[in-house]
Every structure is written in C-alpha cells, then in structure tokens.
Design an enzyme around this catalytic site. Structure first.
Site, PDB file in Angstrom:
ATOM      1  N   GLU A  41      -4.481   4.455   0.011  1.00 18.85           N
ATOM      2  CA  GLU A  41      -3.407   3.595   0.517  1.00 18.85           C
ATOM      3  C   GLU A  41      -2.194   4.401   0.973  1.00 18.85           C
ATOM      4  OE1 GLU A  41      -2.228   0.885  -2.616  1.00 18.85           O
ATOM      5  OE2 GLU A  41      -2.528   2.402  -4.153  1.00 18.85           O
TER       6      GLU A  41
ATOM      7  N   CYS B  34      -9.772  -3.343  -0.520  1.00 20.12           N
ATOM      8  CA  CYS B  34      -9.293  -4.408  -1.402  1.00 20.12           C
ATOM      9  C   CYS B  34      -7.934  -4.968  -0.978  1.00 20.12           C
ATOM     10  CB  CYS B  34      -9.242  -3.929  -2.848  1.00 20.12           C
ATOM     11  SG  CYS B  34      -8.173  -2.506  -3.101  1.00 20.12           S
TER      12      CYS B  34
ATOM     13  N   HIS C 131       7.380 -22.277 -18.600  1.00 22.27           N
ATOM     14  CA  HIS C 131       6.136 -21.848 -19.234  1.00 22.27           C
ATOM     15  C   HIS C 131       5.046 -22.899 -19.135  1.00 22.27           C
ATOM     16  CE1 HIS C 131       8.338 -18.648 -21.760  1.00 22.27           C
ATOM     17  NE2 HIS C 131       7.850 -18.169 -20.648  1.00 22.27           N
TER      18      HIS C 131
ATOM     19  N   ASP D 196      -0.886  -1.403   1.639  1.00 22.25           N
ATOM     20  CA  ASP D 196       0.037  -0.264   1.644  1.00 22.25           C
ATOM     21  C   ASP D 196      -0.313   0.732   2.739  1.00 22.25           C
ATOM     22  OD1 ASP D 196       2.022  -0.749  -0.260  1.00 22.25           O
ATOM     23  OD2 ASP D 196       0.600  -0.383  -1.884  1.00 22.25           O
TER      24      ASP D 196
HETATM   25  C1  PEP Z   1      -3.084  -2.477  -1.182  1.00 15.26           C
HETATM   26  O1  PEP Z   1      -2.101  -1.749  -1.076  1.00 15.26           O
HETATM   27  O2  PEP Z   1      -3.787  -2.864  -0.230  1.00 15.26           O
HETATM   28  C2  PEP Z   1      -3.482  -2.940  -2.527  1.00 15.26           C
HETATM   29  C3  PEP Z   1      -4.600  -3.619  -2.714  1.00 15.26           C
HETATM   30  O3  PEP Z   1      -2.622  -2.701  -3.541  1.00 15.26           O
HETATM   31  P1  PEP Z   1      -1.377  -3.660  -3.897  1.00 15.26           P
HETATM   32  O4  PEP Z   1      -1.432  -4.826  -2.934  1.00 15.26           O
HETATM   33  O5  PEP Z   1      -1.560  -4.062  -5.305  1.00 15.26           O
HETATM   34  O6  PEP Z   1      -0.240  -2.767  -3.665  1.00 15.26           O
HETATM   35 MG    MG Z   2      -1.172  -0.903  -2.863  1.00 13.05          MG
END
Ligand code: PEP
Ligand code: MG
Length: 837
Positions: free
Chosen positions: A545, A616, A304, A569
């Site tokens: 995704e 993202c 921790h 993903d």
């Molecule tokens: C992705 O799949 O690109 C994403 C941003 O989600 P995670 O990485 O949290 O699965």
């Molecule tokens: Mg994802």
C-alpha cells in the site's frame, strides 16, 4: 496543607466521560484525597469519581484547581501534573454527528396514498422489520415500594451496600462470560459506574440524612446523576444518562428482587421494541428471537445501545417523533430504508411490505445460489472472494454470506476506544474465535494499523501535521515493541487452531520486514520453549500500500509468503491525493492508467516469484471493476461481507481471456476516462442479456399501476441488475408524467434511462388480474414490459429497443402469442427473436 495544581481545561469538548475516567484512574492510584474545583462555576468534585468529575461540568478553558491532600500527596502531585500536561490534552473525542431527519418524508409511490401513519426518525441500523409494538425502558420504582421513613439506618445501608457489591461482582461475571467484544466492554463500563465512590456516598447519605429507603435512595441517585448528565451541553455526556439508569435499575432489582426487574420484558412474538431510551443491559435482556426492530425517541448515533443493535443486526430508528401516541401491541413496520415507523397498516401498506419482504428474500435466495460455491469465472478460473472484517461478530456474517476466507482482519479496532491495549489473553481469544468461525478457511490477520489518524490515547502519540504520512502502523512497532510482541504472541498461539496468516501493514522497506520477522521468530521460539502449540509454517505477508513496496517487491519476495494490495492507501500515495478532500476527489480514481500499470507491475512481480497475491482495498468491492481485477491476475479479492454474493455472481458471467484482454487494452489508455469508456463497452458487451427467463413472471399480481411498476423494478433488484430500485422507480414515474406508456390492447411499456441500472434490462409481467393504467384506450393492462436502459448507452439504444417493442405491440399476432405462451423460457426466446436482441 493540601497541594494545589491549577490548569485550564484544554479540551474543546470539555471534560466528558472519557477524560473523566482517565483522570479518575490516575487519582485512584493514590491514597491522597484529590478534589477538583471548577473555578468558573464554583462546583467541586471528587477526582476519584467519574460521576463527580463529569458533574463539575468543566468546559473548554474553564480555570480548574486540583487540591491534593494525604500521605502520598507529593507523588500524586507529580503524577497528576504529568497527566494534565501530557495526557489530558489528547483525551479529545470528536463529537458524534447526529443527523436528525429533516424535510419531507420521501415515500415510495405505493405508500403515498396508503393511509398508513408515518413517524419519521433517523435510521441508524438498516433494514425493514414488522411486529407488534412493545414498550420498554425507563427507570421506575414500582408503585407500593416505600421511599422513606426507615428506622434502622445501618441495616438499610448494609442492604444497599451489599446489593451494590453483588452488582459489581455480577457485572464482572457477565463481562467474562460474554467473552470479548462490545457486550463485555459495556458491562465493564457499567461496573465502573457501580464502583463509583460518588454513587455509594450519594446512596448512603440519602439513607442517613433523609431516612430514605433503599428504593428512595436509588431513585434520588438516579435523578441526581441523570439530571447532571442530561443538562450537559456535551452530547457525549448526555448519552451516559442511559448507563446511569441501567446501573440504578439493576441495583433496585438486586435489593428488591425480580418484582422490580426492568430487565424481564418478555417478548413472545415478533416485536418492535419502543422506548424513550433503552439501556444497553435492557437491550441485552430482550429475547433476540423476537426482537425484530428497535425504536428510540432519544439516543445519539453513538449510544451504546445503538452500537449493540448494530452488532446484532436489529433495524433501528432513533429520534422518532410522537412515540407517546403509539398503542401497545399495535402492528407496525419499522422501515429504516425510508426512515419511518409505520402504523395503521392499511391493506395497501401491508401489501407494500409484503412486496418488500419478497424483494429482500428474493435477492437473498439468488445470492445463496452462489454463497456456498467457489468463486469462478464462467470458464472455470477460480479467484477467491474473501471478506474484510474488524470484529469477531463480522466473521460469522462474512462466512454466512459466502466468504471463502478472511482476506483482511483489521485488528486495530480491538485497540481503539478503550483505556488500555487488549492483553495477550484477550487478543488470543478473539483470533481463536475468528479462526473457529473460518472452519478451515484461511484467515489473514493484519497486525495493528494504529497511529496517525487512528490515535490511541494510551500511547500518548503527539498530534501530527500529516498523519497519513506519519507515525503509524509498522512504523510505530519498534518504539512500542512490547505492544507488537504481545499481538504477535497472541497470533502465533492462535495459529495452532487453523490457517492463520500474519500480515504486516504499511511496509515501505525490506528492513522493516526483517525486523518484524525477527520478533515473530523470537515469539515462536518462546512458545516452543513454553511447549505452547503453534503452526511453525504460519505464513507471513505484507500489505502493498506504499508505492516504495511496489518497487521493492522483488526483494520482499525473498522474505515473505504472500501479499495483499491495499488499493485505498496505494492509490492515495501513488496519486499524492488526500482521498478525504472533495476538491481533488476526481484524482482519486483507480482507473488512472498509471495506477493500473502499477498494479500490473506488482502482480507480475509476485507471480514471477510464485507468490500468492490478493487485493483488499475498496476497489475490490465495486462490481464494475471486477472484469479489470479478474484480468489483472489476482488470486483473491477481499471485500466487505454484503458485496460477496454479488461479486461471485458477476464473476460467474465473465471469461478470463476476455478480462485479460480488457486489462491489456486498459494499460494502453491515456486517461481514466478512456479506461472508463472501455469498461462501459466491455460491460455492455459482456453484461447480462437484455431479457432472460428469470426476468419474466407469468402470474404476477398487482392491485395498482404503482404496485405493478414496483414488482417490475424489484425483479431488477433481485437479479442484481440494480442496487437502487427506488431510483429506477422514480425515473420510470418521471417518464410516466410526460405520457402514458399504456399503449392500448392491454399492453404497457413503462421505461427509463438511468445511471442506477447495471445492465440494459427488460422485465415481462403477465398479470392474472388486469391492472388499472391510464392507457391510451383507457383499458387496464394484462402485460407489462418494463425497460431500463443504462444512462451511458445514450438515447439511440433506448430508442432502438422501445421502438422495436412498440412496433411489435401494434401487431395482434405478437400480442396473442405473448398472452398465450405460459413458459418463461419460450416467451423469452419469442420476444428476443421479434425485437432482434
Ligand atoms: C488499504 O489501504 O487499501 C487497506 C485495505 O487498508 P486500510 O483501508 O485499513 O488503510
Ligand atoms: Mg491501508
């Protein structure tokens, strides 16, 4: 007659702290006594005490027996039976990997002969810190406190009991004051230990049976429980030693007052705190204005204290050797980059670390030029650069790094590593704090992406063969509707404070969106009925995704306001490749032309429907892909905070039309290699100029050739031409080993070809004092022209530039004009004109 329940331990890592606390919780909810017997060792434990349960040292397949006796024993038997069958097997936690540093310490050239002393350790929080050594930690009863010989047993018990109650209440108050987050979780965990029945019994027994004073009883309890935990083969349990020490140290202070305070370690100047181990509370009491670095002899990577140090950004080394020999107050450097605590800071070492500070500060200063500005291409086209975060603490750091919004708040982290889901109030406060940090910028909050590989013990989800294709994210919401509603309600309420957008993860069908929207609308209606303020226009979006979403996007556009492409993903599902399997990692390549065509289709569909679309996934954080993503036509790219400044700087050098053309050409490629080659060509044509005024230093200083080369390479790092300065330095030294690059006449041209350089670069350093260099004419050098060429540009580019430079250096007139010119811009123009670049 007690009721018996036998079982064999199903957990490969044994019954460590987490399963013990789950068992304790079930046992505690009944008045019946519950005794846990480990039949392998004969040890028995009170199942209502975590300390007692973990002390029974139950390992995989140990035969165990629960003996239940009391008024509600029948009901307790049923509940405990269900717990043993259904919950206990899922209380497994992967053991922490604690990679102890091994092998020889790889020192930078400047430090090799520095005479400094290096104690190696494992870097668990990055960074470089300098300060005075201050020792801390440990549990000690101060000299002079009597340990035994009390006469009034009841009075002493009362004293300890009152102090314990006060401590439990204090932990609770501090936890509430700390708000939500790691600090509060820790304080709550410590409160559980302070409440432990076994601890109280152990303290009281010592007073009654051995006439120990409060101090003696606390010392005995500390020794007993830490011994049990430290002897465990399970690293998860060994790390809990610190928590027990913390509770005992705090208790001692409650009984005897500040004289025994282990917490009042005052730091009055920049300090590197060194301890065998440091409890989380001891860490929290250190004055963070002066706490520059932390060195622990013990502590795994999961302890921790280390988690706290990480969240406070304090560079930390663990497992550091020979810390006993460290002198208090000695000046030291904690260098997490090389993984060592450095003492005996000779002049050479001091100079090296002053250069390191200049390198790190220099990069920050360059990035700061961009952090406050909107991200735009050179021709003024804006693409928002936002941040991916998982905790409140990261939000502040992201905005300090120049984020224009939060593009992905992964809320699942709020649900992991705890005994129960966060309630509405807790979540609401966290979302509120992130929105406050955003100060008007948009915040995209993704509802929990849990299940599958991110299992939560309290949901009791069965293990899956193929978790990535299974029961996760959106797909579990119907079954756990109240969990989803709680989150939605917290988000709807938080939308009153700013620009909050709600994003759904792993959406594969239109029905899923419609169902989620119905729940959101119902919770909004509820808020309205309860007169709770919220943003009626809160935007709702989805991740893209899952490939099916890409092909249903036209329909999705009728239901949602925005999209964000989850390239991690999406690529995994599109290519049918498990990205964690190294054997097929080469297929996990976002430059696959098919994947680029998929991205194009997604963005075109969103655009045609006038929907906002961002990205993202990790692909966005890689500077090399930026020209493609800019050409793709995204509204936003969301990345981790450290990547933001570099991306903004890179974007400012690109023209939108060039990027669009590049993307169009990439769509016509047949293989990922072809796209890669196209990108390489593009970045060679559009990258930074070979030489620029900021790459020239007129009054450079270096005492040695090692320092001179470091100065040059550091400039490459400061201006974003490399992220791996040490790799470039090494490549240059390898070249130096074959022949000296001191061409004579006070000029040297050290050079290398390397995969670690982003743009072909020249650095010119004019030294105020000549630097020793084993030159051909054995004279020191006054001018260094350092050259780093991209590996992918092949030998000819390298040879072309080096021979042009070498030819010029043989001309006295060239050397004279370089020596005389004091203006970087004019010097830059002069060199460029002479070597034709
Ligand atoms: C992705 O799949 O690109 C994403 C941003 O989600 P995670 O990485 O949290 O699965
Ligand atoms: Mg994802």
């Amino acid at each position: 007659m007690p009721l018996d329940l036998s079982f064999s331990c199903p957990l490969p890592n044994g019954v460590h702290a987490r399963p013990a606390s789950a068992l304790e919780e079930v046992a505690r909810s009944f008045t019946a006594d519950v005794l846990l017997l480990n039949q392998r060792t004969g040890r028995s434990a009170n199942a209502k005490s975590i300390l007692s349960i973990v002390g029974a040292d139950i390992r995989f397949s140990d035969p165990c027996l629960l003996k239940i006796s009391g008024l509600d024993e029948e009901r307790a038997l049923v509940a405990l039976g269900a717990f043993i069958r259904n919950t206990l097997p899922r209380q497994e936690t992967a053991l922490p990997t604690f990679a102890t540093a091994t092998g020889e310490l790889q020192l930078p050239r400047c430090l090799e002969k520095s005479g400094a002393v290096f104690r190696r350790g494992t870097a668990v929080v990055p960074g470089i810190a300098q300060g005075r050594i201050v020792r801390a930690g440990g549990f000690n009863v101060p000299d002079g406190l009597p340990m035994d010989g009390i006469t009034d047993v009841l009075a002493e018990q009362r004293r300890v009991g009152d102090a314990l109650d006060e401590l439990i209440a204090w932990y609770g108050r501090r936890a509430s004051a700390a708000g939500k987050g790691i600090e509060s979780d820790l304080l709550v965990a410590h409160r559980s230990l302070a409440r432990d029945e076994e601890l109280r019994t152990c303290l009281f027994e010592a007073i009654t049976t051995r006439q120990r004073t409060a101090a003696g009883a606390i010392a005995d309890a500390e020794a007993r429980f830490t011994k049990i935990l430290a002897a465990s083969e399970n690293p998860l349990l060994r790390e809990r030693v610190l928590d027990v020490r913390d509770v005992c140290a705090q208790l001692l202070q409650r009984v005897y007052g500040d004289a025994t305070a282990t917490r009042s370690l005052t730091l009055g100047e920049d300090s590197i705190v060194v301890a065998d181990s440091l409890t989380p509370c001891q860490f929290l009491f250190l004055d963070c204005r002066f706490l520059k670095g932390l060195v622990l002899a013990e502590a795994g990577t999961t302890s921790h204290t280390v988690i706290l140090a990480r969240s406070f950004g304090v560079p930390t080394l663990v497992g550091v050797e020979k810390i006993d020999g460290l002198a208090d107050n000695a000046e030291a450097v904690l260098d997490a980059d090389i993984g060592a605590l450095v003492t005996n800071l000779t002049d050479t070492a001091q100079r090296y670390y002053s250069m390191e500070r200049q390198r790190l500060d220099g990069r920050q200063a360059v990035l700061r030029n961009f952090s406050g500005k909107r991200a735009t291409t050179r021709d003024g086209h804006a693409i928002e650069i936002a941040a991916n975060i998982a905790t409140v603490e990261e939000a502040d750091r992201a905005f300090a790094a120049g984020a224009e919004g939060i593009g992905l708040f992964r809320t699942e982290m709020l649900f992991l590593d705890r005994a129960a889901a966060p309630d509405e109030a807790e979540q609401h406060e966290i979302y509120h704090r992130v929105i406050e940090a955003a100060d008007g910028c948009p915040v995209i909050v993704r509802t929990m992406d849990i299940g599958g590989d991110k299992a939560l013990s309290y949901l009791n989800l069965p293990p899956e063969h193929n978790p990535f294709l299974g029961y996760r994210a959106m797909r579990i919401y119907r079954h756990f509707e109240s969990l989803f509603r709680t989150q939605v309600r917290a988000l709807v309420r938080a939308s009153a404070y700013g620009e909050l957008r709600l994003m759904l993860p792993m959406v594969s069908t239109l029905e899923e969106i419609r169902w989620a929207k119905k729940i959101i609308a119902e919770e909004q209606d509820r808020c309205a009925a309860e007169s709770k303020p919220f943003d009626k226009a809160m935007q709702i979006g989805t991740m893209v995704e899952v490939p099916s979403a890409a092909f249903a996007l036209n329909d999705f556009c009728r239901e949602v306001d925005f999209f964000s492409i989850g390239s991690n993903d999406l690529l995994q599902y599109f290519m049918a490749v498990d990205r964690t399997d190294s054997r097929i990692a080469s297929l996990y390549n976002p430059l696959q032309p098919g994947f680029l065509r998929l991205l194009k289709q997604i963005v075109d569909t969103a655009r045609a429907n006038k929907k906002w679309i961002g990205l993202c996934g990790e692909m966005g954080g890689q500077k090399g892909y930026l020209p493609l993503l800019a050409g793709l036509g995204l509204d936003e790219i969301s990345v981790s905070a450290p990547a933001i400044g570099g991306l903004k700087a890179e974007l400012s050098r690109l023209d939108l039309a060039d990027c669009q053309q590049l993307f169009a050409s990439a769509l016509g490629c047949a293989t990922a290699d072809e796209v890669g080659a196209l990108l390489d060509k593009f970045s060679a044509q559009h990258s930074l100029p070979l030489l620029a005024p900021e790459m020239i230093v007129i009054n450079a200083d270096a005492a040695t050739k090692e320092e001179a080369i470091k100065r040059g390479v550091d400039l490459l790092y400061i201006h974003g031409r490399t992220e791996q300065p040490r790799a470039i330095e090494e490549a240059i030294w390898q070249r130096e080993a074959t022949y000296s690059t001191g061409f004579g006449h006070g000029f040297a041209i050290p050079h290398c070809k390397s995969g670690a350089i982003n743009a072909n670069s020249l650095v010119v350093l004019k030294f105020s004092q000549p630097v020793p260099w084993n030159s051909l004419d054995e004279k020191p050098v006054r001018v260094v022209i350092l050259m780093a060429i991209r590996e992918s540009d092949g030998a000819s580019e390298h040879m072309k530039i080096i021979s042009a430079l070498a030819r010029q250096v043989t001309h006295e007139s060239f050397r004279d004009s370089i020596e005389q010119e004091q203006d970087p811009a004019r010097l830059c123009a002069l060199i460029k004109s002479k070597i034709g670049c």
